[in-house]
Design a protein around this motif. Structure first.
Motif, PDB file in Angstrom:
ATOM      1  N   ASN A 126       0.820  -1.211   0.000  1.00  0.00           N
ATOM      2  CA  ASN A 126       0.000   0.000   0.000  1.00  0.00           C
ATOM      3  C   ASN A 126       0.852   1.259   0.000  1.00  0.00           C
ATOM      4  O   ASN A 126       0.535   2.245  -0.678  1.00  0.00           O
ATOM      5  N   ASN A 127       1.941   1.238   0.762  1.00  0.00           N
ATOM      6  CA  ASN A 127       2.793   2.426   0.820  1.00  0.00           C
ATOM      7  C   ASN A 127       3.534   2.653  -0.491  1.00  0.00           C
ATOM      8  O   ASN A 127       3.759   3.793  -0.902  1.00  0.00           O
ATOM      9  N   PHE A 128       3.932   1.566  -1.169  1.00  0.00           N
ATOM     10  CA  PHE A 128       4.545   1.728  -2.486  1.00  0.00           C
ATOM     11  C   PHE A 128       3.561   2.383  -3.444  1.00  0.00           C
ATOM     12  O   PHE A 128       3.924   3.286  -4.211  1.00  0.00           O
ATOM     13  N   LEU A 129       2.330   1.921  -3.422  1.00  0.00           N
ATOM     14  CA  LEU A 129       1.324   2.485  -4.310  1.00  0.00           C
ATOM     15  C   LEU A 129       1.061   3.945  -3.963  1.00  0.00           C
ATOM     16  O   LEU A 129       0.916   4.797  -4.855  1.00  0.00           O
ATOM     17  N   ARG A 130       1.000   4.266  -2.674  1.00  0.00           N
ATOM     18  CA  ARG A 130       0.752   5.656  -2.273  1.00  0.00           C
ATOM     19  C   ARG A 130       1.906   6.558  -2.685  1.00  0.00           C
ATOM     20  O   ARG A 130       1.695   7.665  -3.194  1.00  0.00           O
ATOM     21  N   PHE A 131       3.144   6.098  -2.473  1.00  0.00           N
ATOM     22  CA  PHE A 131       4.284   6.909  -2.849  1.00  0.00           C
ATOM     23  C   PHE A 131       4.359   7.106  -4.358  1.00  0.00           C
ATOM     24  O   PHE A 131       4.739   8.163  -4.844  1.00  0.00           O
ATOM     25  N   ARG A 132       3.984   6.074  -5.083  1.00  0.00           N
ATOM     26  CA  ARG A 132       4.005   6.185  -6.535  1.00  0.00           C
ATOM     27  C   ARG A 132       3.021   7.253  -6.989  1.00  0.00           C
ATOM     28  O   ARG A 132       3.314   8.083  -7.852  1.00  0.00           O
ATOM     29  N   ARG A 133       1.838   7.268  -6.396  1.00  0.00           N
ATOM     30  CA  ARG A 133       0.832   8.263  -6.766  1.00  0.00           C
ATOM     31  C   ARG A 133       1.261   9.664  -6.336  1.00  0.00           C
ATOM     32  O   ARG A 133       0.975  10.649  -7.026  1.00  0.00           O
ATOM     33  N   ASP A 134       1.942   9.750  -5.208  1.00  0.00           N
ATOM     34  CA  ASP A 134       2.427  11.063  -4.767  1.00  0.00           C
ATOM     35  C   ASP A 134       3.434  11.635  -5.746  1.00  0.00           C
ATOM     36  O   ASP A 134       3.411  12.828  -6.066  1.00  0.00           O
ATOM     37  N   ARG A 135       4.322  10.801  -6.242  1.00  0.00           N
ATOM     38  CA  ARG A 135       5.380  11.286  -7.121  1.00  0.00           C
ATOM     39  C   ARG A 135       4.850  11.639  -8.498  1.00  0.00           C
ATOM     40  O   ARG A 135       5.405  12.506  -9.181  1.00  0.00           O
ATOM     41  N   THR A 136       3.803  10.945  -8.952  1.00  0.00           N
ATOM     42  CA  THR A 136       3.248  11.239 -10.267  1.00  0.00           C
ATOM     43  C   THR A 136       2.157  12.288 -10.226  1.00  0.00           C
ATOM     44  O   THR A 136       1.626  12.680 -11.259  1.00  0.00           O
ATOM     45  N   GLY A 137       1.772  12.727  -9.005  1.00  0.00           N
ATOM     46  CA  GLY A 137       0.744  13.751  -8.896  1.00  0.00           C
ATOM     47  C   GLY A 137      -0.659  13.219  -8.987  1.00  0.00           C
ATOM     48  O   GLY A 137      -1.600  13.982  -9.165  1.00  0.00           O
ATOM     49  N   GLU A 138      -0.835  11.889  -8.884  1.00  0.00           N
ATOM     50  CA  GLU A 138      -2.171  11.317  -8.949  1.00  0.00           C
ATOM     51  C   GLU A 138      -2.794  11.309  -7.556  1.00  0.00           C
ATOM     52  O   GLU A 138      -2.110  11.338  -6.539  1.00  0.00           O
ATOM     53  N   GLY A 139      -4.117  11.195  -7.501  1.00  0.00           N
ATOM     54  CA  GLY A 139      -4.813  11.073  -6.228  1.00  0.00           C
ATOM     55  C   GLY A 139      -4.759  12.363  -5.433  1.00  0.00           C
ATOM     56  O   GLY A 139      -4.620  13.474  -5.942  1.00  0.00           O
ATOM     57  N   GLN A 140      -4.827  12.197  -4.102  1.00  0.00           N
ATOM     58  CA  GLN A 140      -4.824  13.361  -3.222  1.00  0.00           C
ATOM     59  C   GLN A 140      -3.437  13.965  -3.146  1.00  0.00           C
ATOM     60  O   GLN A 140      -2.443  13.260  -3.021  1.00  0.00           O
ATOM     61  N   PRO A 141      -3.304  15.277  -3.212  1.00  0.00           N
ATOM     62  CA  PRO A 141      -1.980  15.892  -3.104  1.00  0.00           C
ATOM     63  C   PRO A 141      -1.407  15.694  -1.722  1.00  0.00           C
ATOM     64  O   PRO A 141      -2.101  15.822  -0.722  1.00  0.00           O
ATOM     65  N   GLY A 142      -0.154  15.305  -1.677  1.00  0.00           N
ATOM     66  CA  GLY A 142       0.513  15.072  -0.408  1.00  0.00           C
ATOM     67  C   GLY A 142       1.797  15.858  -0.340  1.00  0.00           C
ATOM     68  O   GLY A 142       2.103  16.679  -1.197  1.00  0.00           O
ATOM     69  N   PRO A 143       2.595  15.619   0.701  1.00  0.00           N
ATOM     70  CA  PRO A 143       3.839  16.360   0.848  1.00  0.00           C
ATOM     71  C   PRO A 143       4.779  16.140  -0.303  1.00  0.00           C
ATOM     72  O   PRO A 143       5.588  16.989  -0.608  1.00  0.00           O
ATOM     73  N   ALA A 144       4.704  14.943  -0.924  1.00  0.00           N
ATOM     74  CA  ALA A 144       5.626  14.633  -2.008  1.00  0.00           C
ATOM     75  C   ALA A 144       5.011  14.861  -3.367  1.00  0.00           C
ATOM     76  O   ALA A 144       5.582  14.492  -4.372  1.00  0.00           O
ATOM     77  N   ALA A 145       3.819  15.478  -3.418  1.00  0.00           N
ATOM     78  CA  ALA A 145       3.146  15.605  -4.702  1.00  0.00           C
ATOM     79  C   ALA A 145       3.917  16.489  -5.656  1.00  0.00           C
ATOM     80  O   ALA A 145       3.915  16.274  -6.853  1.00  0.00           O
ATOM     81  N   GLY A 146       4.594  17.482  -5.123  1.00  0.00           N
ATOM     82  CA  GLY A 146       5.318  18.388  -5.993  1.00  0.00           C
ATOM     83  C   GLY A 146       6.507  17.778  -6.667  1.00  0.00           C
ATOM     84  O   GLY A 146       7.037  18.325  -7.614  1.00  0.00           O
ATOM     85  N   ARG A 147       6.956  16.610  -6.180  1.00  0.00           N
ATOM     86  CA  ARG A 147       8.145  16.010  -6.779  1.00  0.00           C
ATOM     87  C   ARG A 147       7.873  15.425  -8.147  1.00  0.00           C
ATOM     88  O   ARG A 147       8.792  15.075  -8.860  1.00  0.00           O
ATOM     89  N   GLY A 148       6.594  15.245  -8.514  1.00  0.00           N
ATOM     90  CA  GLY A 148       6.282  14.736  -9.840  1.00  0.00           C
ATOM     91  C   GLY A 148       6.021  15.834 -10.847  1.00  0.00           C
ATOM     92  O   GLY A 148       5.535  15.574 -11.928  1.00  0.00           O
ATOM     93  N   ALA A 149       6.308  17.074 -10.503  1.00  0.00           N
ATOM     94  CA  ALA A 149       6.036  18.197 -11.376  1.00  0.00           C
ATOM     95  C   ALA A 149       7.324  18.863 -11.774  1.00  0.00           C
ATOM     96  O   ALA A 149       8.350  18.725 -11.124  1.00  0.00           O
TER      97      ALA A 149
END
Length: 724
Positions: free
Chosen positions: A544-567
């Motif tokens: 689950n954490n791998f999937l969440r981190f993957r979505r954070d890095r690509t900007g998918e789903g809810q924006p998180g602390p790491a969401a900006g790293r995919g931009a």
């Protein structure tokens, strides 16, 4: 029966035995010995502190508490039989609970190797066995098992003197006072080499299979077209400047100079390009060599245009071309400008010249031995690790002489071994990538048999960064202590990322869904096998954490602390978040299914076609980053193709005793570089874009047909060295 089949049978037998022990323990727990696995005895081991549960990416533990992945393990945790038995039993139960029919259906659903022929029953069985072991290894890791560490150390000994130095390194350690003293080293018979005489005698027998260095028999024939009149002395100086210390002969006819020279370049790939025609190859190797020769001639004051006309790489053909050169040219001269004597009898003259050159044919040394390292965590029973390492060598390298020693000067347990690269029967020990995987799995298996909770997981299972080498570590340490010493930012990033156990962001973006799916498959298999509690929760949390981190890095789903790293810098999503990246996963994943160069070329064509389709839909701002990513993908595909081509060559030569081609050298010399002139100067729309797309597809189809035809010619040939 093949060794692989025996290994699979042994693995299944061990799984049944461990599954029986697992079921017996469950029966005991149901009758009052405790709860279910993961809740009672084994569960308390995971959650009670002696063997903490695996942390998921980011350090969040399965119980909601923060558990660092770098937390040291206590000696009691590593050496306790109860603590070690739980992960081993989870591994065995998961392996026994694996459902091959589900994996077969999943493989068919993912495409089943599109474009390739249906694999044989043996191939399917090997794939299923490998997937079963991978699932069980992830389950054991989640239950608290340590990952197996097996390394083939760089700079192996190639001479008797180098083997003696390595034996001295393995057999001596420093004490508290800094004085070196002998330690126990064991040979393949289990005998202790306690004295210098015993070690010297062992070294004599160990080096009996050593082979002399290989001779470099690569030659090229070059034509220089001079731009003006040149004196004999100036021409001789310029040619020596161009070819350096390599021996050569030459003949001048007006404004043309023909040269036959020894070279460090690999002549085989050059000959193949010449035989197939430069217009049909993407290789730039010939152009680079010719440009270098022309530039060297110009630096010496002679303006000339170089052209390579022939290349040979074997001694019989090298002698034939030398004799032919002397026979067909007049006034042939040595590098010093002196005439070649006895040219009327070209055969004798060529033999004399070749023997004069032979002392300068210094080639690369053969790999006559390997330096291996088996490692385990601090606190692990050293005797058990030693027994496991010995068992691995006896199973994977039967008939080869070796020595083993335990070095206790570090916190972790590590066993050094020196093993022959060629047995007394002439069989050569190889360490290709599949062999390294098999050795790690065997090490983990033997460790479990000796009571050590160890599994052979893959780096991709944890999305970890690439390991660094000893050279990287040395350069990094020197740069930290000496500010005058410069080291590349890539080396610094590689060392620090591995030491800090960072996750590979690119792997998470590209393969995050596949990694999460693999862990979900592990969870399903564990449930089928009856594994519950902390081990199951840990596996679920990791996926689950791998999937969440993957979505954070690509900007998918809810924006998180790491969401900006995919931009990118403008705040827009990068090309990695493009929907076409998901479509790339299937053809890129199928690359490992290719077993022949022809299949690999087809898969490469499919990947490049998908990249072309994705490139057309990207905005101009992302084109530069996408091209860099595309180059990296092509480099990896070329590495795989080079390995398959080398293995095919070895099969044609009856298994061969040659050395593997380094992947970087193969990519730079043996394989064509990608020459893609299709990048438009500005985005096209409408009818023009459709025309460009149709033209690109036609070009891809034509290149695929040319590659298949070239590969068929190569497969029909018994000799990879072509004449002019």
């Amino acid at each position: 029966m093949k060794r692989e089949d025996l290994d699979d049978d042994k693995s299944l037998t061990g799984a049944r035995r461990e599954a029986g022990e697992f079921q017996a323990m469950k029966s005991y727990e149901r009758t009052g010995g405790g709860g279910r696995l993961g809740q009672g005895q084994a569960g308390s081991m995971v959650s009670g502190g002696r063997n903490p549960p695996r942390s998921s990416p980011g350090g969040t533990g399965v119980a909601g508490s923060s558990v660092s992945s770098r937390a040291p393990k206590s000696a009691a945790a590593a050496s306790s039989p109860k603590a070690a038995s739980a992960p081993i039993m989870v591994y065995g139960a998961t392996l026994a609970g694996f459902r091959p029919e589900e994996e077969e259906e999943d493989w068919k659903r993912r495409g089943g190797g599109r474009g390739a022929s249906r694999p044989s029953g043996t191939g399917r069985a090997a794939r299923v066995a490998y997937q079963a072991r991978a699932v069980a290894a992830r389950a054991g890791y989640a239950a608290g098992a340590q990952p197996a560490v097996f390394k083939v150390m760089p700079n192996p000994p190639s001479t008797k003197e180098a083997a003696a130095r390595l034996l001295n390194y393995i057999g001596k350690r420093e004490d508290e006072k800094g004085e070196k003293h002998d330690i126990e080293i064991f040979d393949e018979d289990g005998q202790v080499l306690a004295t210098g005489g015993a070690r010297k005698a062992f070294l004599e027998t160990f080096c009996e299979t050593f082979e002399p260095p290989l001779e470099n028999t690569n030659f090229i024939e070059v034509r220089f077209d001079l731009a003006g009149e040149v004196t004999d002395a100036a021409l001789s100086v310029a040619l020596n400047k161009a070819f350096g210390s390599k021996p050569f002969i030459y003949a001048q006819d007006g404004q043309t100079v023909e040269v036959y020279a020894h070279t460090d370049e690999r002549a085989g790939p050059l000959a193949r390009v010449l035989a197939g025609g430069r217009e049909n190859s993407r290789s730039k190797g010939l152009d680079k060599i010719e440009a270098r020769l022309s530039e060297a001639m110009g630096a010496a004051g002679v303006v000339a245009q170089a052209e390579i006309t022939a290349a040979v790489s074997r001694e019989p053909k090298a002698k034939y071309f030398l004799q032919k050169f002397i026979r067909t040219h007049s006034q042939v001269r040595h590098a010093n400008g002196e005439p070649v004597p006895g040219v009327k009898n070209s055969t004798k003259a060529a033999a004399s010249v070749y023997e004069q050159w032979r002392p300068q044919f210094s080639g690369r040394e053969r790999r006559n031995a390997y330096h291996l390292l088996f490692s385990a965590r601090a606190g692990t029973d050293a005797n058990a690790v030693m027994a496991a390492a010995r068992a691995v060598l006896e199973e994977r390298a039967p008939g080869y002489k070796f020595v083993l020693a335990h070095h206790n000067d570090t916190k972790h347990v590590h066993i050094h071994a020196m093993v022959q690269a060629r047995s007394a029967d002439g069989e050569r020990l190889k360490f290709y990538k599949p062999d390294l995987v098999a050795w790690r799995e065997t090490f983990a298996e033997k460790a479990r048999e000796n009571g050590i909770a160890m599994v052979a997981t893959r780096r991709m299972d944890h999305a970890m960064t690439r390991p660094f080498t000893k050279e990287h570590a040395g350069a990094y340490s020197r740069a930290q202590s000496d500010p005058r010493y410069q080291v590349s930012a890539r080396t610094i990033e590689r060392v620090e990322a591995k030491r800090q156990r960072r996750l590979d962001g690119q792997s998470l973006v590209v393969n995050g869904d596949a990694i999460a799916a693999a862990w979900q498959k592990t969870v399903t298999t564990m449930r089928t096998a009856g594994v519950v509690g902390q081990a199951l929760t840990a596996a679920e949390s990791i996926g689950n954490n791998f999937l969440r981190f993957r979505r954070d890095r690509t900007g998918e789903g809810q924006p998180g602390p790491a969401a900006g790293r995919g931009a990118d810098q403008s705040g827009q999503k990068s090309f990695l978040s493009h929907p076409g990246m998901r479509e790339l996963n299937a053809p890129i994943g199928d690359l490992n299914m290719a077993q022949t160069p022809l299949e690999m070329r087809r898969q490469m064509a499919r990947v490049n076609e998908a990249l072309d389709n994705m490139r057309e839909t990207l905005p101009p701002a992302h084109q530069g980053q996408f091209e860099q990513y595309r180059d990296e993908v092509n480099d990896k595909m070329h590495d795989r193709l080079a390995r398959l081509q080398f293995e095919r060559q070895q099969q044609r030569r009856g298994g061969g005793s040659g050395e593997p081609i380094p992947e970087r050298e193969a990519r730079g010399r043996d394989l064509p570089t990608r020459d893609d002139p299709r990048e438009p100067e500005q985005p096209r729309t409408g009818t023009e874009q459709e025309k460009v797309r149709a033209k690109q597809k036609d070009a891809n189809k034509q290149k695929t047909q040319q590659a298949e035809e070239q590969d068929r010619k190569t497969q029909r040939s018994n000799d990879n060295d072509y004449e002019r």
